[in-house]
Design a protein around this motif. Structure first.
Motif, PDB file in Angstrom:
ATOM      1  N   TYR A  35       0.823  -1.208   0.000  1.00 30.18           N
ATOM      2  CA  TYR A  35       0.000   0.000   0.000  1.00 30.18           C
ATOM      3  C   TYR A  35       0.858   1.260   0.000  1.00 30.18           C
ATOM      4  O   TYR A  35       0.714   2.151   0.821  1.00 30.18           O
ATOM      5  N   LEU A  36       1.790   1.306  -0.973  1.00 28.46           N
ATOM      6  CA  LEU A  36       2.634   2.476  -1.198  1.00 28.46           C
ATOM      7  C   LEU A  36       2.432   2.936  -2.634  1.00 28.46           C
ATOM      8  O   LEU A  36       2.238   2.108  -3.528  1.00 28.46           O
ATOM      9  N   CYS A  37       2.497   4.241  -2.870  1.00 24.49           N
ATOM     10  CA  CYS A  37       2.447   4.711  -4.247  1.00 24.49           C
ATOM     11  C   CYS A  37       3.792   4.387  -4.894  1.00 24.49           C
ATOM     12  O   CYS A  37       4.780   4.109  -4.213  1.00 24.49           O
ATOM     13  N   ARG A  38       3.840   4.400  -6.203  1.00 24.39           N
ATOM     14  CA  ARG A  38       5.051   3.970  -6.891  1.00 24.39           C
ATOM     15  C   ARG A  38       6.236   4.874  -6.605  1.00 24.39           C
ATOM     16  O   ARG A  38       7.377   4.424  -6.568  1.00 24.39           O
ATOM     17  N   GLN A  39       5.993   6.171  -6.375  1.00 22.63           N
ATOM     18  CA  GLN A  39       7.092   7.082  -6.072  1.00 22.63           C
ATOM     19  C   GLN A  39       7.709   6.760  -4.715  1.00 22.63           C
ATOM     20  O   GLN A  39       8.932   6.699  -4.575  1.00 22.63           O
TER      21      GLN A  39
END
Length: 54
Positions: A35-39
């Motif tokens: 649950y992390l954004c790609r950045q």
């Protein structure tokens, strides 16, 4: 006068999950329970234990 209703919380779809680190709702990686954004993932991937090949 009409009644003003607050917006519903999203249950399904792309905007339902948030990045645990920065809170954005776009490009969230859900695999392995990240649950992390790609950045954010690119910034901390090595610390988590992911290796980049070639």
């Amino acid at each position: 006068m009409g009644k003003i209703k607050p917006p519903k919380a999203k249950v399904m779809g792309r905007g339902a999950q948030k990045c645990q680190r920065c809170g954005t709702r776009d490009a969230v990686i859900q695999k392995y329970g990240l649950y992390l954004c790609r950045q954010c993932f690119r910034e901390i991937a090595v610390e988590i234990g992911f290796n980049k090949y070639s």
